[in-house]
Structure formats: structure tokens, C-alpha cells
Design a protein around this motif. Structure first.
Motif, short mmCIF file in Angstrom:
data_model
loop_
_atom_site.label_atom_id
_atom_site.label_comp_id
_atom_site.label_asym_id
_atom_site.label_seq_id
_atom_site.Cartn_x
_atom_site.Cartn_y
_atom_site.Cartn_z
N ILE A 1 38.58 37.01 54.82
CA ILE A 1 38.65 37.87 55.03
C ILE A 1 37.88 39.23 54.74
N LYS A 2 37.28 40.40 54.04
CA LYS A 2 37.14 41.47 55.90
C LYS A 2 36.19 41.60 54.27
N LEU A 3 34.58 42.14 55.04
CA LEU A 3 33.17 42.52 54.84
C LEU A 3 33.09 43.51 55.35
N GLU A 4 32.32 44.38 54.58
CA GLU A 4 31.81 45.81 54.57
C GLU A 4 30.46 46.14 54.95
N SER A 5 29.49 46.70 55.41
CA SER A 5 28.02 46.72 55.55
C SER A 5 27.67 46.61 54.06
N LYS A 6 27.92 47.73 52.95
CA LYS A 6 27.87 47.58 51.60
C LYS A 6 27.66 46.35 50.94
N ASP A 7 28.85 45.62 51.46
CA ASP A 7 28.89 43.77 50.97
C ASP A 7 27.55 43.26 50.97
N PHE A 8 26.71 43.81 51.87
CA PHE A 8 25.95 42.86 52.43
C PHE A 8 23.52 43.08 51.23
N THR A 9 24.24 44.90 50.94
CA THR A 9 23.28 45.81 49.82
C THR A 9 22.12 44.15 48.94
N ASP A 10 23.27 43.48 48.31
CA ASP A 10 22.39 42.91 47.32
C ASP A 10 22.49 41.49 47.19
N ILE A 11 23.05 41.01 48.70
CA ILE A 11 23.03 40.03 49.17
C ILE A 11 20.97 39.60 49.49
N ARG A 12 20.30 38.41 48.55
CA ARG A 12 19.26 38.22 49.50
C ARG A 12 18.78 36.19 48.91
N THR A 13 19.34 35.64 48.78
CA THR A 13 19.81 34.06 48.67
C THR A 13 21.49 33.66 49.36
N PHE A 14 21.52 33.00 49.25
CA PHE A 14 22.27 32.00 49.96
C PHE A 14 23.89 31.50 49.09
N ASN A 15 22.96 31.76 47.26
CA ASN A 15 23.91 31.69 46.69
C ASN A 15 24.86 33.24 45.95
N ASP A 16 23.80 34.46 45.99
CA ASP A 16 24.52 35.72 46.62
C ASP A 16 25.24 35.40 48.20
N LEU A 17 24.87 34.95 49.01
CA LEU A 17 26.09 35.10 49.32
C LEU A 17 27.24 34.03 49.88
N TYR A 18 27.33 32.86 48.67
CA TYR A 18 28.45 32.16 48.93
C TYR A 18 29.34 32.80 47.37
N ASP A 19 28.26 33.65 46.56
CA ASP A 19 29.30 34.58 45.60
C ASP A 19 29.66 36.41 45.81
N LEU A 20 29.18 36.41 47.23
CA LEU A 20 30.25 37.21 47.72
C LEU A 20 31.51 36.96 48.53
N ILE A 21 31.08 35.67 48.95
CA ILE A 21 32.65 35.05 49.31
C ILE A 21 33.32 34.65 48.79
N GLY A 22 32.81 33.94 47.31
CA GLY A 22 34.15 34.10 46.14
C GLY A 22 35.21 35.12 45.72
N GLY A 23 33.75 35.53 45.31
CA GLY A 23 34.09 37.30 45.04
C GLY A 23 35.42 37.71 45.74
N LYS A 24 35.36 38.07 47.28
CA LYS A 24 35.77 38.31 48.27
C LYS A 24 37.22 37.50 48.01
N LEU A 25 37.15 36.17 47.56
CA LEU A 25 38.84 35.61 48.20
C LEU A 25 38.90 35.33 46.66
N HIS A 26 38.82 35.41 46.51
CA HIS A 26 39.45 35.67 44.18
C HIS A 26 39.95 37.36 44.09
N ALA A 27 40.04 38.20 45.48
CA ALA A 27 40.11 39.57 45.55
C ALA A 27 41.56 39.91 45.74
N ILE A 28 41.58 38.81 46.82
CA ILE A 28 42.87 38.53 47.83
C ILE A 28 43.85 37.59 47.06
N ALA A 29 43.28 36.90 45.62
CA ALA A 29 44.09 35.56 45.89
C ALA A 29 45.44 36.21 44.71
#
Length: 83
Positions: A55-83
């Protein structure tokens, strides 16, 4: 890809690359503090995520990442967007 698979893959490379113990990685723990991340470490983290998940990430993707759950959600959301 299931959430459990995302968590397993992510935790594996975090443990290996950031040399932390498995117990440090807790879903609601603070990501930056737990991994002792500085700005260069975030670059490494982005590269690891992109290479492990295709997946491709941008710096803005990390603005709301605080916890590991946030990180997992980010990855999951990006994966679902390309599926």
C-alpha cells in the motif's frame, strides 16, 4: 486480509525492526512511546508497511495515529480501499 493477519504481520516486523518485546505491543498502547519513535523511525515504519502490505502511505495518514489499534485500522482501511 483479516484484521488478525494485519496484526500478526505488523507485530512481527515491529518486533524485528524496532527490537521491542512482544509484550510492549498492546492494542491501546501509545505507538510512539512504546516503540521510542523519532522522525526517522517513522520513515522506516512507512517503508515497512508499504513493503509488507503493498500500500502507499502519505504523511497525513499518520496525523491521527496514536495507538497500535490506530495503526492496524489505517493499514486495514488502505487494504480495503485497494481491494
Amino acid at each position: 486480509m483479516s484484521r488478525d493477519e494485519i496484526i500478526d504481520i505488523t507485530n512481527t516486523f515491529l518486533i524485528e525492526e524496532f527490537e521491542v518485546e512482544y509484550e510492549v505491543i498492546q492494542p491501546d498502547a501509545d505507538l510512539k512511546t512504546s516503540l521510542d519513535l523519532d522522525s526517522l523511525d517513522y520513515v522506516d515504519l512507512v517503508v515497512l508497511i508499504e513493503s509488507n502490505f503493498g500500500i502507499k502511505l502519505e504523511s497525513k495518514d499518520f496525523t491521527d495515529i496514536r495507538t497500535f489499534n490506530d495503526l492496524y485500522d489505517l493499514i486495514g482501511g488502505k487494504l480495503h480501499a485497494i481491494a
